[in-house]
Design an enzyme around this catalytic site. Sequence first.
Site, mmCIF file in Angstrom:
data_model
loop_
_atom_site.group_PDB
_atom_site.id
_atom_site.type_symbol
_atom_site.label_atom_id
_atom_site.label_comp_id
_atom_site.label_asym_id
_atom_site.label_seq_id
_atom_site.Cartn_x
_atom_site.Cartn_y
_atom_site.Cartn_z
ATOM 1 N N HIS A 1 -30.380 16.016 -10.747
ATOM 2 C CA HIS A 1 -30.766 17.173 -9.944
ATOM 3 C C HIS A 1 -31.416 16.701 -8.647
ATOM 4 O O HIS A 1 -32.230 15.797 -8.688
ATOM 5 C CB HIS A 1 -31.775 18.028 -10.716
ATOM 6 C CG HIS A 1 -32.270 19.200 -9.907
ATOM 7 N ND1 HIS A 1 -31.508 20.336 -9.717
ATOM 8 C CD2 HIS A 1 -33.417 19.377 -9.214
ATOM 9 C CE1 HIS A 1 -32.193 21.184 -8.954
ATOM 10 N NE2 HIS A 1 -33.344 20.621 -8.638
ATOM 11 N N VAL B 1 12.160 29.574 6.590
ATOM 12 C CA VAL B 1 12.518 29.012 7.891
ATOM 13 C C VAL B 1 14.035 28.840 7.939
ATOM 14 O O VAL B 1 14.621 28.252 7.034
ATOM 15 C CB VAL B 1 11.793 27.664 8.118
ATOM 16 C CG1 VAL B 1 12.315 26.979 9.365
ATOM 17 C CG2 VAL B 1 10.291 27.901 8.223
ATOM 18 N N ILE C 1 0.217 18.794 1.556
ATOM 19 C CA ILE C 1 0.263 18.128 2.863
ATOM 20 C C ILE C 1 0.085 19.164 3.965
ATOM 21 O O ILE C 1 -0.700 18.978 4.899
ATOM 22 C CB ILE C 1 1.604 17.370 3.047
ATOM 23 C CG1 ILE C 1 1.681 16.212 2.056
ATOM 24 C CG2 ILE C 1 1.751 16.873 4.490
ATOM 25 C CD1 ILE C 1 2.947 15.385 2.143
ATOM 26 N N ASP D 1 5.987 8.001 -7.893
ATOM 27 C CA ASP D 1 6.806 9.125 -7.406
ATOM 28 C C ASP D 1 8.284 9.004 -7.778
ATOM 29 O O ASP D 1 8.980 10.008 -7.893
ATOM 30 C CB ASP D 1 6.706 9.246 -5.881
ATOM 31 C CG ASP D 1 5.349 9.762 -5.423
ATOM 32 O OD1 ASP D 1 4.452 9.902 -6.275
ATOM 33 O OD2 ASP D 1 5.189 10.013 -4.206
ATOM 34 N N GLY E 1 0.811 -1.221 0.000
ATOM 35 C CA GLY E 1 0.000 0.000 0.000
ATOM 36 C C GLY E 1 0.836 1.259 0.000
ATOM 37 O O GLY E 1 0.351 2.338 -0.336
ATOM 38 N N GLY F 1 5.688 24.957 5.084
ATOM 39 C CA GLY F 1 5.286 24.583 3.722
ATOM 40 C C GLY F 1 3.774 24.581 3.583
ATOM 41 O O GLY F 1 3.091 23.785 4.218
ATOM 42 N N THR G 1 3.162 4.609 0.760
ATOM 43 C CA THR G 1 2.872 5.865 1.460
ATOM 44 C C THR G 1 1.381 6.164 1.417
ATOM 45 O O THR G 1 0.768 6.519 2.426
ATOM 46 C CB THR G 1 3.655 7.024 0.804
ATOM 47 O OG1 THR G 1 5.051 6.729 0.886
ATOM 48 C CG2 THR G 1 3.380 8.344 1.498
ATOM 49 N N ALA H 1 -0.874 9.619 -6.319
ATOM 50 C CA ALA H 1 -1.168 8.184 -6.406
ATOM 51 C C ALA H 1 -1.893 7.847 -7.708
ATOM 52 O O ALA H 1 -1.618 6.823 -8.333
ATOM 53 C CB ALA H 1 -1.996 7.757 -5.208
HETATM 54 P P1 NAI Z 1 4.306 20.525 -2.032
HETATM 55 O O1 NAI Z 1 5.335 20.554 -3.078
HETATM 56 O O2 NAI Z 1 2.880 20.379 -2.379
HETATM 57 O O3 NAI Z 1 4.415 21.847 -1.130
HETATM 58 C C1 NAI Z 1 5.598 22.224 -0.474
HETATM 59 C C2 NAI Z 1 5.526 23.711 -0.166
HETATM 60 O O4 NAI Z 1 6.582 24.032 0.723
HETATM 61 C C3 NAI Z 1 5.675 24.610 -1.377
HETATM 62 O O5 NAI Z 1 4.594 25.525 -1.401
HETATM 63 C C4 NAI Z 1 7.016 25.300 -1.138
HETATM 64 O O6 NAI Z 1 7.051 26.622 -1.634
HETATM 65 C C5 NAI Z 1 7.117 25.295 0.359
HETATM 66 N N1 NAI Z 1 8.483 25.358 0.895
HETATM 67 C C6 NAI Z 1 9.580 24.712 0.431
HETATM 68 N N2 NAI Z 1 10.631 24.976 1.224
HETATM 69 C C7 NAI Z 1 10.192 25.797 2.211
HETATM 70 C C8 NAI Z 1 10.821 26.418 3.345
HETATM 71 N N3 NAI Z 1 12.101 26.210 3.645
HETATM 72 N N4 NAI Z 1 10.061 27.219 4.150
HETATM 73 C C9 NAI Z 1 8.744 27.403 3.862
HETATM 74 N N5 NAI Z 1 8.127 26.841 2.818
HETATM 75 C C10 NAI Z 1 8.825 26.036 2.002
HETATM 76 O O7 NAI Z 1 4.775 19.363 -1.040
HETATM 77 P P2 NAI Z 1 4.010 18.587 0.106
HETATM 78 O O8 NAI Z 1 2.857 19.364 0.606
HETATM 79 O O9 NAI Z 1 5.064 18.178 1.074
HETATM 80 O O10 NAI Z 1 3.449 17.317 -0.640
HETATM 81 C C11 NAI Z 1 4.339 16.362 -1.198
HETATM 82 C C12 NAI Z 1 3.722 15.609 -2.337
HETATM 83 O O11 NAI Z 1 2.645 14.814 -1.913
HETATM 84 C C13 NAI Z 1 3.219 16.532 -3.419
HETATM 85 O O12 NAI Z 1 3.683 16.054 -4.638
HETATM 86 C C14 NAI Z 1 1.741 16.404 -3.327
HETATM 87 O O13 NAI Z 1 1.125 16.553 -4.578
HETATM 88 C C15 NAI Z 1 1.532 15.010 -2.748
HETATM 89 N N6 NAI Z 1 0.305 14.990 -1.962
HETATM 90 C C16 NAI Z 1 -0.896 15.054 -2.599
HETATM 91 C C17 NAI Z 1 -2.052 15.095 -1.876
HETATM 92 C C18 NAI Z 1 -3.341 15.223 -2.590
HETATM 93 O O14 NAI Z 1 -3.374 15.018 -3.791
HETATM 94 N N7 NAI Z 1 -4.416 15.573 -1.924
HETATM 95 C C19 NAI Z 1 -2.058 15.059 -0.421
HETATM 96 C C20 NAI Z 1 -0.753 15.057 0.128
HETATM 97 C C21 NAI Z 1 0.369 15.001 -0.628
#
Ligand code: NAI
Length: 455
Positions: A439, A237, A184, A306, A37, A180, A39, A314
């Site tokens: 509807h 940060v 997520i 990935d 399964g 970030g 991540t 996914a």
């Molecule tokens: P992400 O790439 O979506 O977002 C990371 C964010 O962190 C960006 O906005 C970036 O500008 C910011 N960032 C980077 N370095 C930073 C710093 N030092 N200080 C502050 N901000 C900073 O990555 P995330 O949220 O970790 O997700 C990872 C992967 O998992 C993505 O490819 C995402 O598409 C996937 N995912 C998809 C979901 C969904 O489809 N609902 C749910 C969770 C994850």
Amino acid sequence: MNYDLVVLGGGPGGYLAAERAGAAGLSVTLIEKNKLGGTCLNEGCIPSKAFLQSAKVADYAKHAASYGVNASYANVDQKAVVERKNRIVRKLVGGVKVTMRETNVNVVSGEGVLVKDSEGAGVKVGEQIFYGKNIIIATGSESVMPPITGAKDAYASGKLLTNREILDLTVIPDSLTVIGGGVIGLEMASYFNSVGSRVTVIEMLDRIGGQTESQISEMLKTVYEKKGIEFILGAKVVGITDDGVNYEIGGETKKIECDKILMSVGRRANTANIGLESLNIATERGAIVTDGKMKTNVPNVYAVGDVNGKVMLAHTAYREAEVAVNTILGKTDEMSYDYIPSVIYTNPEVACVGLTEEAAQQKGINAKVVSLPMQYSGRFVAENADPDGICKLVFDIDKNTLIGAHMMGNSSGEIIYGVAMLINTAVDVETIKRQIFPHPTVSEIIRECVFKLDK
Ligand code: NAI
């Protein structure tokens, strides 16, 4: 140990490839070092949705009076939320195991490393080598942990968490700082905001939600500001200490104190220590290079999900897995990354597919946008005491087709696939107009927007 296909990694990309190949009659071995399964099922998509459903129930309880219901909200039993999440994960991982059995996939538990010797290419687990006429690499990704001062220690002490640890938190922190504001970050910020933490999101860019359409990104931020989340944008940060996070903004260094910190600044492909060098598999910026058939530079070796770093979702992995297996089976298939839907499961949800107006203009497309509040859907109004929501459709005027959809409002995550299909199949607007939408449903917002195009 010779197989038609050896799959390395049992997440969505790997297990679906194994399932499809097994169902087509190939002899398949699937190797997974942790739980089937990957991540998605164990520490990503599914457990976070279990959390967010608990948050939704909490939100309903808090706002029950808006629906004419007398109820009082006490609190969230975080231990029970985690237990429920674990039951859901166990059930679904069990489902994958059953599917593997039903499709005659040989599942091997252990850490696999790619190898090549005189007998051919394969994956070594312990002393055993599973040779494959074809190999699919689907080892996924892991959270990026940037080299920020204090991050390592804070992670070791349990103050700093990734998506993995946060989904096992049995105590709700008084305060949570999310580093970030991507997918997520927003989903976890949404959860902990609903269950009572004081949440701050620190984001490097001047917007949240990454590629999310700009108006919707702004609207989502406003919704969550109203709910009490603080967004610190354009901030970097620079350090993590025992009591909080140090960040730079506008040339100044500031500090925010908090109980827990979530690191969600992106993910990186898992390409280390899997023996890529033994087969000379090419990588670029840490991810395996693949073509439209999911082939690597090495014949009969494919990479899906990935690990190829293309679109880390996914559902992308699922489709890539099918393309790889079809190619192995000699069927014509090709991966397209053009219209992959994406959903952010906040409350309200955000769902998008295809081009934004700006992206369409950059491509020189004669684009027109139709935008309506979600309140044009009767069902949406009946079900949402909170009226925030929008649907924006982008049309190619010359071709008379839909090329993008960007929505905020609950149910949009369930609607977006239908819109993706309209886009992918390039159905003309007149044909869309003749479709009957049930509807009352929130999906009718699409029909409303389509009919607005001529006005
Ligand atoms: P992400 O790439 O979506 O977002 C990371 C964010 O962190 C960006 O906005 C970036 O500008 C910011 N960032 C980077 N370095 C930073 C710093 N030092 N200080 C502050 N901000 C900073 O990555 P995330 O949220 O970790 O997700 C990872 C992967 O998992 C993505 O490819 C995402 O598409 C996937 N995912 C998809 C979901 C969904 O489809 N609902 C749910 C969770 C994850």
